[in-house]
Design a protein around this motif. Structure first.
Motif, mmCIF file in Angstrom:
data_model
loop_
_atom_site.group_PDB
_atom_site.id
_atom_site.type_symbol
_atom_site.label_atom_id
_atom_site.label_comp_id
_atom_site.label_asym_id
_atom_site.label_seq_id
_atom_site.Cartn_x
_atom_site.Cartn_y
_atom_site.Cartn_z
ATOM 1 N N ARG A 4 22.212 -61.756 3.620
ATOM 2 C CA ARG A 4 21.189 -62.772 3.871
ATOM 3 C C ARG A 4 19.904 -62.125 4.345
ATOM 4 N N PRO A 8 21.168 -67.200 9.948
ATOM 5 C CA PRO A 8 21.596 -68.596 9.799
ATOM 6 C C PRO A 8 21.359 -69.387 11.084
ATOM 7 N N ASN A 9 21.437 -70.709 10.972
ATOM 8 C CA ASN A 9 21.312 -71.587 12.118
ATOM 9 C C ASN A 9 22.527 -71.388 13.018
ATOM 10 N N ASP A 15 28.155 -74.736 13.704
ATOM 11 C CA ASP A 15 27.443 -73.738 12.902
ATOM 12 C C ASP A 15 28.072 -72.358 13.086
ATOM 13 N N GLU A 19 30.022 -70.033 10.203
ATOM 14 C CA GLU A 19 29.617 -68.677 9.849
ATOM 15 C C GLU A 19 30.790 -67.703 9.909
#
Length: 120
Positions: A4, A8-9, A15, A19
């Motif tokens: 990425r 990420p959030n 969340d 992940e």
């Protein structure tokens, strides 16, 4: 392997869990390792729909996230075993609860999945 470009959030527990556990086979890998299937070939037999490559990638990610540890025994050919870490063991009651929920709603869930696959 895909990397990425942005973080990420990571603002809530869901969340964070997503992940760590995102991956088609990760929850099953954790469960089967807990059940005593520790060698890659044993895990492959328990999850025959998964390719060896994908299982290895997901096992490596679980190891990076400190949920499993890999032991390589110094024999020829090398013998590899996976074990849950103490941190990984904390997920087993959660996975068990999800499995029980799935069992309780098995017929409804199966019908919904079949229905959704019927629509193309």
């Amino acid at each position: 392997m895909y990397e990425r470009k942005t973080l990420p959030n990571l603002h809530c527990g869901l969340d964070l869990i997503g992940e760590i556990l995102y991956g088609k086979w990760k929850i099953r890998l954790l469960w089967f390792i807990n059940e005593g299937y520790r060698r890659p070939s044993e895990l492959q037999r328990k999850i025959p729909d998964a390719s060896r490559r994908v299982l290895n990638m997901q096992l490596n990610e679980l190891e990076q996230h400190e949920l499993v540890s890999k032991i390589i025994h110094p024999v020829v050919p090398p013998k590899v075993e996976y074990h849950l870490t103490d941190f990984g063991m904390t997920l087993i009651p959660v996975i068990s609860a999800l499995g029980h929920w799935g069992d309780e709603h098995e017929e409804r869930l199966r019908a919904l999945i079949i229905k959704s696959h019927g629509k193309t």
